[in-house]
Design a protein around this motif. Structure first.
Motif, PDB file in Angstrom:
ATOM      1  N   MET A   1       0.849  -1.195   0.000  1.00 38.17           N
ATOM      2  CA  MET A   1       0.000   0.000   0.000  1.00 38.17           C
ATOM      3  C   MET A   1       0.883   1.243   0.000  1.00 38.17           C
ATOM      4  O   MET A   1       1.767   1.386   0.848  1.00 38.17           O
ATOM      5  CB  MET A   1      -0.891  -0.004   1.246  1.00 38.17           C
ATOM      6  N   ASP A   2       0.677   2.169  -0.999  1.00 43.59           N
ATOM      7  CA  ASP A   2       1.519   3.346  -1.065  1.00 43.59           C
ATOM      8  C   ASP A   2       1.083   4.349  -0.001  1.00 43.59           C
ATOM      9  O   ASP A   2       0.082   4.172   0.703  1.00 43.59           O
ATOM     10  CB  ASP A   2       1.492   3.963  -2.463  1.00 43.59           C
ATOM     11  N   GLU A   3       1.857   5.438   0.103  1.00 43.67           N
ATOM     12  CA  GLU A   3       1.625   6.409   1.173  1.00 43.67           C
ATOM     13  C   GLU A   3       0.261   7.085   1.048  1.00 43.67           C
ATOM     14  O   GLU A   3      -0.449   7.271   2.036  1.00 43.67           O
ATOM     15  CB  GLU A   3       2.733   7.461   1.140  1.00 43.67           C
ATOM     16  N   ALA A   4      -0.116   7.458  -0.184  1.00 44.72           N
ATOM     17  CA  ALA A   4      -1.396   8.142  -0.380  1.00 44.72           C
ATOM     18  C   ALA A   4      -2.572   7.253   0.025  1.00 44.72           C
ATOM     19  O   ALA A   4      -3.516   7.694   0.682  1.00 44.72           O
ATOM     20  CB  ALA A   4      -1.533   8.570  -1.843  1.00 44.72           C
ATOM     21  N   ALA A   6      -2.455   4.810   2.140  1.00 47.12           N
ATOM     22  CA  ALA A   6      -2.425   4.619   3.592  1.00 47.12           C
ATOM     23  C   ALA A   6      -3.080   5.800   4.308  1.00 47.12           C
ATOM     24  O   ALA A   6      -3.797   5.630   5.294  1.00 47.12           O
ATOM     25  CB  ALA A   6      -0.979   4.449   4.059  1.00 47.12           C
ATOM     26  N   VAL A   7      -2.843   7.019   3.797  1.00 49.43           N
ATOM     27  CA  VAL A   7      -3.441   8.211   4.405  1.00 49.43           C
ATOM     28  C   VAL A   7      -4.961   8.190   4.256  1.00 49.43           C
ATOM     29  O   VAL A   7      -5.711   8.501   5.184  1.00 49.43           O
ATOM     30  CB  VAL A   7      -2.852   9.486   3.755  1.00 49.43           C
ATOM     31  N   LEU A   8      -5.437   7.795   3.071  1.00 50.73           N
ATOM     32  CA  LEU A   8      -6.883   7.728   2.835  1.00 50.73           C
ATOM     33  C   LEU A   8      -7.539   6.693   3.743  1.00 50.73           C
ATOM     34  O   LEU A   8      -8.625   6.911   4.278  1.00 50.73           O
ATOM     35  CB  LEU A   8      -7.149   7.394   1.365  1.00 50.73           C
ATOM     36  N   LYS A   9      -6.876   5.548   3.904  1.00 50.09           N
ATOM     37  CA  LYS A   9      -7.430   4.496   4.753  1.00 50.09           C
ATOM     38  C   LYS A   9      -7.487   4.957   6.214  1.00 50.09           C
ATOM     39  O   LYS A   9      -8.469   4.713   6.919  1.00 50.09           O
ATOM     40  CB  LYS A   9      -6.587   3.227   4.652  1.00 50.09           C
ATOM     41  N   ALA A  10      -6.426   5.642   6.673  1.00 54.78           N
ATOM     42  CA  ALA A  10      -6.413   6.125   8.053  1.00 54.78           C
ATOM     43  C   ALA A  10      -7.525   7.139   8.277  1.00 54.78           C
ATOM     44  O   ALA A  10      -8.199   7.138   9.316  1.00 54.78           O
ATOM     45  CB  ALA A  10      -5.054   6.753   8.370  1.00 54.78           C
ATOM     46  N   SER A  11      -7.757   8.006   7.291  1.00 59.62           N
ATOM     47  CA  SER A  11      -8.836   8.998   7.401  1.00 59.62           C
ATOM     48  C   SER A  11     -10.197   8.324   7.454  1.00 59.62           C
ATOM     49  O   SER A  11     -11.075   8.711   8.227  1.00 59.62           O
ATOM     50  CB  SER A  11      -8.764   9.963   6.210  1.00 59.62           C
ATOM     51  N   ALA A  55     -14.107  15.122   7.764  1.00 59.79           N
ATOM     52  CA  ALA A  55     -13.980  13.952   6.901  1.00 59.79           C
ATOM     53  C   ALA A  55     -15.200  13.040   7.043  1.00 59.79           C
ATOM     54  O   ALA A  55     -15.709  12.498   6.049  1.00 59.79           O
ATOM     55  CB  ALA A  55     -12.699  13.183   7.242  1.00 59.79           C
ATOM     56  N   ALA A  56     -15.683  12.874   8.287  1.00 58.71           N
ATOM     57  CA  ALA A  56     -16.851  12.015   8.523  1.00 58.71           C
ATOM     58  C   ALA A  56     -18.102  12.627   7.893  1.00 58.71           C
ATOM     59  O   ALA A  56     -18.948  11.912   7.343  1.00 58.71           O
ATOM     60  CB  ALA A  56     -17.044  11.817  10.030  1.00 58.71           C
TER      61      ALA A  56
END
Length: 271
Positions: A1-4, A6-11, A55-56
């Protein structure tokens, strides 16, 4: 999983998690902003609460009025969980990698006990016990003169037995006198007191209260303006930019613990 990704998944995970916390605190599908922001679990879980709420809402998980909620000013604002948010659950953690036998690797609860004899150990007649050879201790301390070897070197050459140099001496009246001459040796030269200060960089930075920069200019990944103090990047943001980026005023930000401030700044590339 690339960085972008990973950020989307964390959000996405945080957006789902905030729905659960709202239902936990309110006992239903709604809670006030004041109740949410003062909850200890929420405070320790979400570094940028306002960003998570936005975000939610963007995902359709929650609804609330306004674009920017501030502590005290908007404590009575109601945040409601939508039906979609009520059914949103954070994704479970990825399973442990399978082993060669097809099962899953589990961390051992306790390291296996290993009985290992040292090179100087020998078994005694009782096979369940070990006898440790401690002769090496006598080799170093058997001769009394060895105990004063190093101390006599520090004290200098003296006649008779070696005498250890000590910073304290006990007098006949039972009181101790401390020799502080070593302090004068280190600080007698007043130039020693500012030696480190002479090596510091005398660079002057712009006053954050007078000069402001955009978030993009202040990011660690960008070329920092030469007159910006790198330890105070966030202070060069305007009040509106600061509230938009951190979801709180600068005064509220300063009330946070130091570690929480640093984590927030790291998340915004300002540390």
């Amino acid at each position: 999983m690339d960085e972008a990704a990973a950020v989307l998944k964390a959000s996405d995970d945080e957006a789902r998690r905030i729905c659960q916390e709202i239902r936990r605190i309110g006992g239903a599908d709604r809670v006030t902003f004041g109740e949410l922001v003062k909850d200890e679990i929420v405070e320790q879980t979400f570094e940028a609460l306002m960003g998570t709420l936005k975000a939610a809402r963007k995902k359709g998980f929650i609804t609330f009025e306004g674009e920017l909620l501030l502590m005290g000013k908007h404590d009575a604002t109601v945040i409601s969980v939508t039906p979609e948010g009520a059914s949103a659950e954070p994704e479970p953690p990825a399973p442990a990698p399978a082993t060669a036998t097809g099962g899953y690797a589990e961390a051992p609860t306790e390291a296996p006990a290993v009985r290992k004899a040292s090179k100087s150990s020998n078994r005694s007649d009782d096979s369940s016990k070990f006898h440790v050879d401690m002769s090496y201790i006598n080799h170093r301390t058997g001769e009394v003169d060895r105990l004063e070897g190093r101390k006599s070197v520090l004290a200098g050459k003296v006649d008779g037995p070696a005498v250890a140099h000590s910073a304290s001496v006990k007098h006949e009246d039972g009181k101790w006198k401390v020799d502080t001459s070593y302090i004068g040796h280190r600080t007698g030269d007043t130039a020693n007191l500012t030696r480190k200060e002479d090596k510091t960089d005398d660079a002057e930075f712009a006053d954050p209260s007078e000069k402001k920069f955009s978030h993009q200019e202040l990011k660690v990944s960008s070329a920092k303006p030469p007159d910006v103090d790198p330890a105070k990047r966030e202070q060069y943001l305007s009040a509106s930019d600061f509230e938009s980026i951190f979801g709180m005023s600068f005064a509220e930000f300063q009330k946070l613990p130091k570690w929480k401030q640093q984590n927030a700044k790291k998340a915004k590339e300002l540390f």
